[in-house]
Design an enzyme around this catalytic site. Sequence first.
Site, PDB file in Angstrom:
ATOM      1  CD  GLU A  14      -3.178   0.755   0.494  1.00 40.11           C
ATOM      2  OE1 GLU A  14      -2.596   1.777   0.060  1.00 40.11           O
ATOM      3  OE2 GLU A  14      -4.410   0.610   0.487  1.00 40.11           O
ATOM      4  CG  ASN A  21      -6.853   3.861   4.597  1.00 42.94           C
ATOM      5  OD1 ASN A  21      -6.669   4.213   3.443  1.00 42.94           O
ATOM      6  ND2 ASN A  21      -7.063   2.593   4.930  1.00 42.94           N
ATOM      7  CD  GLU A  73      -4.462  -4.382   6.212  1.00 43.13           C
ATOM      8  OE1 GLU A  73      -4.104  -4.686   5.060  1.00 43.13           O
ATOM      9  OE2 GLU A  73      -5.331  -3.507   6.432  1.00 43.13           O
ATOM     10  CG  ASN A 133      -9.386   3.328   1.318  1.00 40.06           C
ATOM     11  OD1 ASN A 133      -8.226   3.713   1.247  1.00 40.06           O
ATOM     12  ND2 ASN A 133      -9.692   2.043   1.433  1.00 40.06           N
ATOM     13  CG  ASP A 188      -7.437   0.675  -1.405  1.00 35.97           C
ATOM     14  OD1 ASP A 188      -7.238   1.679  -0.717  1.00 35.97           O
ATOM     15  OD2 ASP A 188      -7.110  -0.463  -1.038  1.00 35.97           O
TER      16      ASP A 188
END
Length: 300
Positions: free
Chosen positions: A43, A130, A154, A187, A233
Amino acid sequence: MTITLTNTLPRIRAELVVLDERFARIAGDEYVECLYDGGRWLEGPAYSAAWRCLIFSDIPNDRMLRWDEVSGQVSVFREPSGYVNGNTIDRTGRLISCSQGDRQVVRTEYDGSRTVLASHRDGKRLNSPNDVVEHSDGSIWFTDPPYGITSNYEGHAAEQELDGCHVYRIAPDGVLTVVADDFIRPNGLAFTLDEQQLYVVDTPGKHIRRFEVDGEKPIGGEVFAPCEAGMFDGIRVDSAGRVWAATHEGVHCFDPDGTLIGKLLLPNVVSNLTFGGPKGNRLFITATTSVWSWLTTAQR
């Protein structure tokens, strides 16, 4: 520690799906390169022009990695990382990260020390920051869903202390405010080049919303585009105002009017993306265990 790469990493043809002639104007390399394939769930790609590298997160492994643009080598940037998810580079070259495990937004200073920018609201801990972007006024905007506290995969399983999952703004003087509070789980987020608009993903809602930015407060928030392949995402906006979004089948590209004009298909679920390279026209993509790179005519 340097992670040794071999010449067996895949290089695949760039599989483009043109849905509108506006996407046909975008060109690029015939191949998409795999820069790294050794993560669990990658990510938060952030390109540093000063360091000539890509920083990205391997969340379940609780580490951040660094791909060197000159040598092509990947090394551990920070381990443990606090289960960092999203990253961005601010306008002075410092790294800003969303630490899901520590439930903080942190900044890495020039000497390597870390400064906590946000950790609590009204005395209650944040959920698990995030994704994060910077505004030219020096403020930091981030999303705060609960992914880092729902399990130990996570982050660290914990009770949610706040009343919901919101979008926040950290003012240059450190004051933290909620700027959008009607999301299920916000997100990815991204400003347009002129910063007049802000796009925010609501992942369970399977859509991207668009806000007009009026000073310190976004207004509106209508649905800009629905997701046709799993869920959205991370997102980025290029210099032409097109929105590039991570989906379960690859990267989707939207015209500023909301039309899905094309796709770049990839073999793994895509989590996030960013533009980088010396000219800002190299698209870096984190996709499950891999980091991919596509040199294109689009740029940030």
